[in-house]
Design an enzyme around this catalytic site. Structure first.
Site, PDB file in Angstrom:
ATOM      1  N   ASN A 195      -6.122  -2.976   2.446  1.00  0.00           N
ATOM      2  CA  ASN A 195      -6.062  -4.420   2.588  1.00  0.00           C
ATOM      3  C   ASN A 195      -7.476  -4.948   2.735  1.00  0.00           C
ATOM      4  OD1 ASN A 195      -3.267  -4.596   2.526  1.00  0.00           O
ATOM      5  ND2 ASN A 195      -3.051  -4.555   4.741  1.00  0.00           N
ATOM      6  N   ARG A 249       0.821  -1.213   0.000  1.00  0.00           N
ATOM      7  CA  ARG A 249       0.000   0.000   0.000  1.00  0.00           C
ATOM      8  C   ARG A 249       0.855   1.263   0.000  1.00  0.00           C
ATOM      9  NH1 ARG A 249      -3.572  -0.373   4.927  1.00  0.00           N
ATOM     10  NH2 ARG A 249      -1.693  -1.359   5.710  1.00  0.00           N
TER      11      ARG A 249
END
Length: 107
Positions: free
Chosen positions: A55, A37
């Site tokens: 996520n 990320r």
């Protein structure tokens, strides 16, 4: 959630500007706990695209990317491999209607 803007949206109405696209992306493999990320956030800043990334409970990473078609394409290509410790085994990409997101948020 497709077409709804997802979390972190900065919807200010649809952009009708030519060349602006929005893509919803789901990435599978070893993509959590490998700096995926944050790497995407940095790449998004370099490319000047908006959207978000998070996520998922099923082990995938989900992202929405919006901006210039070439920049969004480059971001999707980055997601196909991710950072060095990631092992991407699959990616699903769905086109959506742009909503005007300009910031890229990690969730």
């Amino acid at each position: 959630m497709a077409g709804q803007g997802g979390p972190g949206g900065t919807a200010g109405g649809a952009r009708a500007a030519a060349g602006v696209v929005r893509r919803h992306v789901w990435i599978s493999g070893r993509v959590q706990g490998v700096w995926f990320r944050e790497s995407c956030r940095r790449r998004a800043a370099e490319l000047g695209v908006g959207g978000w990334i998070r996520n998922r409970a099923d082990g995938r990473v989900e992202a929405v990317v919006e901006g210039d078609v070439a920049a969004v394409d480059a971001m999707v290509e980055f997601c196909r491999t991710g950072p060095p410790r990631a092992e991407v085994t699959g990616i699903e990409v769905v086109d959506e209607r742009p909503i005007g997101e300009t910031n890229f948020l990690v969730q």
